[in-house]
Design a protein around this motif. Structure first.
Motif, PDB file in Angstrom:
ATOM      1  N   LYS A   1     -11.508  -4.792  -3.618  1.00 39.44           N
ATOM      2  CA  LYS A   1     -10.454  -4.688  -2.616  1.00 39.44           C
ATOM      3  C   LYS A   1      -9.552  -3.488  -2.903  1.00 39.44           C
TER       4      LYS A   1
ATOM      5  N   GLY B   1      -2.420   0.891  -6.640  1.00 43.01           N
ATOM      6  CA  GLY B   1      -2.186  -0.126  -5.630  1.00 43.01           C
ATOM      7  C   GLY B   1      -1.563  -1.363  -6.249  1.00 43.01           C
TER       8      GLY B   1
ATOM      9  N   HIS C   1       0.811  -1.223   0.000  1.00 40.04           N
ATOM     10  CA  HIS C   1       0.000   0.000   0.000  1.00 40.04           C
ATOM     11  C   HIS C   1       0.850   1.281   0.000  1.00 40.04           C
TER      12      HIS C   1
ATOM     13  N   ASP D   1      -8.892  -0.379  -0.494  1.00 38.64           N
ATOM     14  CA  ASP D   1      -7.528   0.028  -0.136  1.00 38.64           C
ATOM     15  C   ASP D   1      -7.269   1.515  -0.410  1.00 38.64           C
TER      16      ASP D   1
END
Length: 430
Positions: A201, A157, A134, A205
């Motif tokens: 996801k 990401g 991240h 994130d």
């Protein structure tokens, strides 16, 4: 007492109001504004509250409360946009071991350093296409909060791959070090349901866009550099889910079949595009898909493939075969009328040398003005940020760079940026 406080309040309010109204006047000897207009001579650019307020002919004089920046001996342009970077890494001899030895904190510190180099090279915005831990999202946030010096970041990401694909982090790793098989959270998907999960996801994130690896790649520990690695239902699942979340999709692809599938699925850009042919180019024109060439990365890996021990032996033949081809693919795509946005794959070569791409583009036949527009107007359009970025026009974010001399006559001077402004703040002035 109340009257005194009231007077103080009015005085403070007036002072604050005056501070907000203070402007920065920039006297530009020549302005290339990123539009399809010709360069303009002797221009004043007025910046207020981080945006361009107006662009006027002649050298207009500021008031005593305003700031004047003298760039009368310079060519001024919109801040450059690199559509393909990897700020969390930099390829070097032995760097394949970094994922086993470096903690996320080490990666983050290096990324902050690379971000500063990138900004000082004149790149005020980047698309960050693939990281780990991240880092790029945290770096983006730190820069936007003023904690770190760097470009505005649009972060993908962790890149998405299929099992064994170009961005599978477990390739060529001993089973005992892998533990559980990687999941959509790790960026590895198999089938349309997992593809949706991976996009969601990335959204969770904090990513801005999606990056996927539709074919094999040069630097991954896998035998093929160009085989297709996603099926159509997987690609369509990623694209439609990303669109639901307002995210664009950038696609690493070297091989023809993988590119063709991705374009037909509706992705926004093809990165590298080495084995692109006329059918792929026609599909890209039909769908309005952008091409991000990354010529510099191709040149760099081809050169380093000749250094014994620089690459693992599985990677070396791919670097030798694929790297030298990208510049000619770029020339063919440009001549075929494919939309082109500037992008370098910085991190495959040293950060801060992003400017090299301009020279390779011009060498391959693109006029210097179009090369500059690929890194301003077209890159902003690919980002879907053209309301805010890409040209010097009233209302847009005040991103500027400057060089001495005429880059339209000698594109190589873009390696010597001496002035950088992002969001109306000066980060470099020599």
């Amino acid at each position: 007492m109340k009257a005194i406080l009231a007077t103080l309040g009015v005085t403070a309010s007036l002072a604050f109001s005056s501070q907000l109204q203070a402007a920065t006047y920039i006297h530009a000897g020549t302005l290339i504004d990123g539009t399809d207009n010709d360069p303009r001579s002797e221009v004043t650019i007025v910046v207020e509250d981080g945006r361009f307020a107006r662009v006027e002919s002649g050298f207009q004089q500021p008031s005593d409360d305003d700031t004047l920046i003298d760039l009368r001996q310079s060519t001024v342009m919109p801040g450059f946009i690199d559509s393909h970077t990897h700020l969390s890494s930099q390829l070097s001899q032995g760097s394949y071991m970094n994922r086993f030895t470096d903690n996320p904190a080490t990666t983050a510190v290096r990324a902050a350093h690379y971000a500063r180099l990138t900004l000082h090279a004149g790149f005020t915005t980047v698309r960050e296409l693939g990281d780990s831990d991240h880092v790029s999202v945290a770096l983006r946030n730190g820069i936007s909060q003023g904690l770190i010096e760097g470009p505005r970041i649009f972060a993908a990401g962790k890149s998405l791959a299929t099992t064994g694909g170009h961005a599978d982090p477990t390739n060529n790793t001993r089973d005992s070090l892998i533990g559980d098989a990687p999941t959509p959270a790790d960026g590895v998907v198999n089938g349309p349901i997992e593809a949706r999960q991976a996009v969601r996801k990335r959204y969770q994130d904090g990513a801005d866009l999606i990056k996927l690896t539709a074919t094999g790649g040069v630097l991954s520990m896998a035998s093929s550099g160009d085989n297709p690695q996603f099926m159509m239902d997987e690609l369509e699942s990623i694209v439609t889910t990303a669109q639901d979340y307002g995210m664009t999709v950038a696609v690493h692809a070297h091989g023809r079949e993988g590119m063709l599938r991705a374009v037909r699925a509706g992705v926004d850009s093809i990165e590298h595009g080495t084995y692109m042919d006329e059918e792929v180019m026609a599909a890209m024109r039909e769908h309005g898909t952008y091409y991000v060439p990354t010529i510099t990365a191709g040149k760099s890996v081809a050169e380093r493939a000749e250094i014994d021990g620089f690459f693992p032996e599985m990677v070396r033949p791919k670097a030798r075969a694929i790297g030298p081809l990208i510049q000619q693919t770029f020339a063919d795509a440009y001549n075929a009328g494919v939309n082109i946005a500037f992008g370098t794959d910085a991190g495959v070569f040293d950060h801060g040398e992003n400017y090299r791409e301009f020279g390779y583009m011009v060498e391959a036949g693109m006029p210097a003005m179009e090369a500059i527009r690929s890194a301003t107007y077209h890159a902003a359009t690919l980002l879907k940020q053209d309301d805010d970025l890409g040209t010097v026009e009233a209302g847009k974010l005040a991103d500027l760079v400057a060089v001495e001399g005429d880059p339209l006559a000698d594109i190589s001077i873009l390696s010597e940026i001496h002035f950088v402004m992002r969001d109306g703040q000066v980060f470099k002035q020599n």
